[in-house]
Design a protein around this motif. Structure first.
Motif, PDB file in Angstrom:
ATOM      1  N   TRP A 504      12.293 -53.829  45.920  1.00 47.99           N
ATOM      2  CA  TRP A 504      11.162 -53.307  45.162  1.00 47.99           C
ATOM      3  C   TRP A 504      11.144 -53.989  43.791  1.00 47.99           C
ATOM      4  CZ3 TRP A 504      11.281 -49.689  40.873  1.00 47.99           C
ATOM      5  CH2 TRP A 504       9.999 -49.259  40.488  1.00 47.99           C
ATOM      6  N   ASN A 505      10.095 -54.786  43.530  1.00 49.34           N
ATOM      7  CA  ASN A 505      10.020 -55.521  42.264  1.00 49.34           C
ATOM      8  C   ASN A 505      11.295 -56.330  42.005  1.00 49.34           C
ATOM      9  OD1 ASN A 505       7.440 -54.620  41.766  1.00 49.34           O
ATOM     10  ND2 ASN A 505       8.102 -52.943  40.424  1.00 49.34           N
ATOM     11  N   ASN A 506      11.743 -57.036  43.048  1.00 50.53           N
ATOM     12  CA  ASN A 506      12.937 -57.888  42.968  1.00 50.53           C
ATOM     13  C   ASN A 506      14.224 -57.107  42.748  1.00 50.53           C
ATOM     14  OD1 ASN A 506      11.445 -60.282  43.341  1.00 50.53           O
ATOM     15  ND2 ASN A 506      10.958 -60.371  41.143  1.00 50.53           N
ATOM     16  N   ALA A 507      14.155 -55.797  42.871  1.00 47.55           N
ATOM     17  CA  ALA A 507      15.358 -54.970  42.757  1.00 47.55           C
ATOM     18  C   ALA A 507      15.758 -54.471  44.145  1.00 47.55           C
ATOM     19  CB  ALA A 507      15.118 -53.794  41.818  1.00 47.55           C
ATOM     20  N   ASP A 508      17.067 -54.408  44.376  1.00 48.92           N
ATOM     21  CA  ASP A 508      17.556 -53.848  45.633  1.00 48.92           C
ATOM     22  C   ASP A 508      17.581 -52.326  45.526  1.00 48.92           C
ATOM     23  OD1 ASP A 508      18.012 -56.240  46.993  1.00 48.92           O
ATOM     24  OD2 ASP A 508      19.911 -56.544  45.945  1.00 48.92           O
ATOM     25  N   VAL A 509      16.962 -51.666  46.485  1.00 45.01           N
ATOM     26  CA  VAL A 509      16.889 -50.209  46.507  1.00 45.01           C
ATOM     27  C   VAL A 509      17.540 -49.710  47.785  1.00 45.01           C
ATOM     28  CG1 VAL A 509      15.365 -48.198  46.535  1.00 45.01           C
ATOM     29  CG2 VAL A 509      14.778 -50.176  45.130  1.00 45.01           C
ATOM     30  N   TYR A 510      18.403 -48.714  47.641  1.00 48.74           N
ATOM     31  CA  TYR A 510      19.099 -48.132  48.775  1.00 48.74           C
ATOM     32  C   TYR A 510      18.868 -46.619  48.737  1.00 48.74           C
ATOM     33  CZ  TYR A 510      21.810 -52.437  47.967  1.00 48.74           C
ATOM     34  OH  TYR A 510      22.195 -53.741  47.733  1.00 48.74           O
ATOM     35  N   GLU A 546      17.366 -56.561  39.242  1.00 44.06           N
ATOM     36  CA  GLU A 546      17.615 -58.002  39.162  1.00 44.06           C
ATOM     37  C   GLU A 546      17.804 -58.367  37.687  1.00 44.06           C
ATOM     38  OE1 GLU A 546      15.815 -62.158  41.003  1.00 44.06           O
ATOM     39  OE2 GLU A 546      14.441 -60.612  40.308  1.00 44.06           O
ATOM     40  N   TRP A 547      18.912 -57.916  37.146  1.00 43.47           N
ATOM     41  CA  TRP A 547      19.249 -58.196  35.763  1.00 43.47           C
ATOM     42  C   TRP A 547      20.338 -59.264  35.712  1.00 43.47           C
ATOM     43  CZ3 TRP A 547      19.974 -52.470  33.723  1.00 43.47           C
ATOM     44  CH2 TRP A 547      18.733 -51.840  33.731  1.00 43.47           C
ATOM     45  N   GLU A 548      20.452 -59.851  34.551  1.00 42.14           N
ATOM     46  CA  GLU A 548      21.529 -60.811  34.357  1.00 42.14           C
ATOM     47  C   GLU A 548      22.880 -60.105  34.441  1.00 42.14           C
ATOM     48  OE1 GLU A 548      23.122 -63.943  30.937  1.00 42.14           O
ATOM     49  OE2 GLU A 548      21.071 -63.143  30.847  1.00 42.14           O
ATOM     50  N   LYS A 549      22.920 -58.854  33.965  1.00 43.63           N
ATOM     51  CA  LYS A 549      24.132 -58.054  34.072  1.00 43.63           C
ATOM     52  C   LYS A 549      24.169 -57.372  35.440  1.00 43.63           C
ATOM     53  CE  LYS A 549      24.645 -57.163  29.111  1.00 43.63           C
ATOM     54  NZ  LYS A 549      24.768 -56.122  28.051  1.00 43.63           N
ATOM     55  N   ASP A 550      25.341 -57.354  36.027  1.00 44.88           N
ATOM     56  CA  ASP A 550      25.519 -56.785  37.364  1.00 44.88           C
ATOM     57  C   ASP A 550      25.632 -55.269  37.248  1.00 44.88           C
ATOM     58  OD1 ASP A 550      26.047 -56.246  39.963  1.00 44.88           O
ATOM     59  OD2 ASP A 550      27.916 -57.363  40.087  1.00 44.88           O
TER      60      ASP A 550
END
Length: 810
Positions: A504-510, A546-550
């Protein structure tokens, strides 16, 4: 030992089975990682060593299949990671897995613990529980106990599974020194996962936590032995020539004399704790696998107390309790577990399992102990010939405890579980039947004599006005129980849940949504037949932007019910109350996991906040590790807290962590107002630290430190908790282990060397309670004849103890 900056090449291991699209083992699959490589054998097995603490990409390739790529894999030193890929001919798979310094990163709040750390970290009861007690939400004020309380729960609120098989512990244990061995044999462990709350619907019906253990499926022959002053253990891993049958077995013997004799009560102590376990795996065909778990444990506890002197008070008013004993305790706990699990791989997307188990325990608790005590003043003059001795007596008396308890319990389980993979979703379901048959006879009595007369119980019917009026009430035990119970419980439970991974918007969603149902019926001799049903919806959600920080953020919530087990049905008089309802808890957990590189090494910062609202609470009293329930549901309670833990390679090639936790839990009994619960452990601080000497890297140091504020407790057994809200002293403990590694997988010798046949060889020592802190878990209550004051005399736990340890692996 100081943290050095000297870098040292350390390894980790990845192993497993490579399968084809029809779940058939694939031979000659090439596995490469950063210039290293291996191939699978005819049965699809592979074993590859990679560099630890370094991001690695592993490629599985075969001429007839598309590649499987495992990315962003970071394993800690000596960690073993199992990965069983399925190669397909039509698509290329890209599996992204991030493994931090504590293990596989998950989104459901499950913590993964390295088995190597479990085996190395020193502790009076070394094993899985020692590591758990260093977590911020887990507390235990007794180093001899393998039991633990999680986020305000008690010892009975924790689930424990071994390879999906629920395991149990003895019923009649009342003090930690009687426990002996934990069920989990750390030499057999391959994977350890732990959740302190907000867990999924597939896990059972308890209020606090889940410990999910996976035993090994060996790929090579191995023999391991461990010897120390506390006992010995040995484990054997075998694999048949065709790789279809494998087994891992272990035998353990433990003797707690070294620890118990460090306490202030001197005794002839002769315990013998022994168990044998075995886990077998047989691949009947590529589609069908059979597993067997067996365990037999015999705990013989014989204790003949002799005498004790405990000094307390101040320098100006130093007093002592001196006790002389006659008699002995003879307790025996014999338990056996047999479980059979069949797994059928219907196709590459569907797995069906059938699990059956039977657990049987026979327990005997016999004791006759007479204690004659003296309370007096101590000579505090260091220059005196009688320094430390009792000069004058201010109170004398005696106490006679008699116990004849017998319990026979049989628990049978039959369970079906299934998993179906649908693109990016996983559907799981299960159904379980449990039959419990408990036969219990309680016979306990305590007589107290003071200055020649017997003291009756502190109940209204024994209040007298002697000598003005004659008092003719009978002489009875100060405390007494006499009950005979035959109880049967039939349980039907089931669950279904679905987990999905989306972008979703380049973010992983679980997210994972599920529900459990539990129906049970209690019956027995002279017991009303009662049936009840509960439902428990649960959900977990996580997002990885999707951030530079994990960063990973997760939230979990749901209702958690705990239908009453046998002890929760038995009230303080030993009577069974079949109408006891399931305790209910609403969980809300929010957490964040931040993985980063510090000093070019992997670190993880995990933080969580939680809130629990509890209804239908079954109140209890806690003395040492013995829980006695009121067997009613007249209480409500709450728990809230926050935790933070930072772990990683503080020293290159090692894993350490620092954790800090705060919680508050209170209960309201019969609308009398809120008071602290017995597990109200406010502050918890713990350190697990590993180090080595840079110039002598084979000389290792392992240290664990624990500080916990005192919990409510130590009050007399008859005390009203609304009057006695005293807290035990803070619990402080440090255990140190130092060992020298003569041989391991990175340090091998030629055939002519005497160490050639050793895969591992280490020798070292452990110092338990390094700073000799005086911790206590209960009090002995004695009355001063002059002032009529009643004193709480601490029952101290173990003092500083030295243990030698030898580890061998062939």
């Amino acid at each position: 030992m100081l943290c050095g900056t000297f870098g040292l090449a350390q390894n980790a291991t990845i192993s497993g089975i490579v399968l084809g699209s029809e779940n058939e083992p694939l031979s000659n699959v090439n596995i490469t990682a950063n210039g290293l490589g291996t191939t699978t054998d005819p049965d699809g097995f592979y074993l590859l060593e990679i560099t630890s603490d370094k991001e690695t990409t592993i490629i599985f390739s075969h001429i007839a299949y598309k590649d499987v790529i495992l990315e962003k894999l970071i394993l800690t030193t000596n960690e073993t990671f199992e990965f069983n890929p399925i190669l397909k001919s039509e698509v290329t798979q890209i599996d992204g897995v991030t493994v931090s310094a504590t293990g596989e990163k998950t989104v459901n709040g499950i913590l993964t613990i390295s088995p190597e750390s479990i085996r190395k970290i020193p502790g009076a009861n070394s094993g899985v529980e020692t590591i758990l007690k260093l977590l911020p939400g887990v507390s235990s004020n007794n180093e001899l106990s393998t039991q633990y309380a999680v986020r305000g729960g008690n010892y009975d609120e924790n689930l424990v599974y071994v390879n999906e098989i629920e395991v149990y512990r003895p019923f009649l244990i009342r003090s930690a020194q009687q426990e002996g061995l934990s069920f989990v044999n750390s030499d057999l462990v391959q994977d350890v996962k732990f959740s302190a709350g907000g867990f999924q619907a597939k896990y059972g019906d308890k209020l606090a936590s889940v410990l999910d253990i996976k035993y090994k499926t060996p790929t090579l022959f191995s023999l391991r032995a461990d010897l120390s002053f506390l006992g010995a253990s040995a484990s054997l891993e075998t694999v048949s020539k065709n790789k279809k049958l494998s087994s891992v077995s272990g035998i353990r013997y433990r003797n707690n004399s070294l620890l118990v004799n460090s306490q202030q009560t001197k005794s002839n102590f002769n315990p013998a704790f022994t168990d044998v376990q075995s886990y077998l795996t047989y691949h009947i065909s590529p589609k069908f696998q059979l597993n067997f778990l067996g365990n037999i444990a015999v705990n013989d506890y014989n204790n003949e107390p002799l005498n004790r002197q405990t000094n307390f008070g101040t320098i100006d008013n130093l007093q002592a309790l001196v006790v002389y004993y006659e008699g002995q305790e003879t307790n025996k706990y014999t338990t056996a577990l047999g479980a059979l699990k069949g797994s059928y791989f219907l196709n590459e997307n569907t797995t069906l399992k059938l699990i059956s188990s039977i657990y049987h325990t026979t327990e005997e608790e016999y004791s006759d102990v007479v204690a004659a005590y003296e309370l007096g003043e101590v000579d505090s003059n260091l220059g005196s010939d009688t320094a430390g001795e009792v000069l004058t007596s201010r109170g004398i008396g005696s106490q006679f405890n008699r116990t004849r308890n017998d319990l026979d319990a049989l628990i049978f389980n039959l369970e079906h579980k299934g998993t179906h993979v649908m693109n990016s979703s996983v559907l799981e379901w299960g159904a379980k039947y449990t039959h419990e048959d408990i036969r219990d006879q309680l016979r306990e009595s305590e007589f107290i004599d003071s200055a020649g007369f017997s003291i009756r119980p502190p109940r209204p019917e024994f209040v007298n006005n002697q000598p003005s009026e004659p008092f003719t009430a009978p002489l009875i035990a100060y405390n007494g129980l006499n009950a005979l119970n035959f109880v049967k419980t039939n349980r039907f439970s089931g669950y279904t849940q679905i987990g999905t991974h989306k972008t979703w918007n380049n973010a992983d969603v679980y997210y994972n949504v599920g529900v459990r149902a539990h129906h049970w019926t209690v019956s027995g001799t002279d017991i009303e037949k009662v049936s009840q049903t509960v439902f428990s919806p649960r959900a977990q959600f996580a997002i990885k932007p999707e951030w530079e920080k994990d960063m990973l953020f997760r939230v979990s919530t749901g209702l958690y019910h705990q239908p009453p087990f046998y002890r929760e049905l038995r009230d303080s008089t030993g009577t069974i109350q079949p109408n006891v309802k399931a305790q209910k808890s609403f969980h809300l957990v929010a957490g964040n996991e931040y993985s980063f590189l510090l000093w070019e090494r992997p670190f993880t910062l995990i933080s969580e906040a939680y809130y629990k609202k509890l209804d239908n609470v079954n109140p209890y009293t806690l003395e040492d590790v013995r829980i006695r329930y009121a067997a009613n549901n007249t209480t409500e309670a709450y728990v809230y807290g926050a935790e933070v833990r930072m772990n990683g390679a503080f020293v290159p090639g090692t894993e350490s962590w620092v954790s800090l936790g705060y919680l508050k839990t209170e209960e309201n009994r019969d609308n009398k107002g809120y008071i602290s619960r017995p597990t109200d452990q406010r502050i918890k601080f713990a350190i697990l630290f590993q180090d080595y000497i840079p110039t002598i890297p084979d000389l290792k140091m392992y240290l664990n430190l624990v500080y916990q504020t005192g919990v409510p407790g130590g009050s007399p057994s008859y005390a009203d908790p609304y009057i006695f809200q005293n807290r035990l002293r803070d619990y402080k403990r440090a255990d140190l282990g130092i060992s020298y590694i003569f041989a391991n997988k990175d340090k091998q010798y030629p055939k002519t060397h005497w160490l050639h046949n050793f895969k591992e060889l280490s020798l070292g020592f452990e110092i338990f309670n390094l700073f000799n802190n005086q911790n206590s878990i209960t009090n002995t209550w004695v009355r001063d004849a002059d002032s009529k004051n009643e004193y709480a005399v601490p029952n101290y736990l173990t003092s500083r103890v030295l243990n030698l340890r030898l580890g061998i692996r062939l």
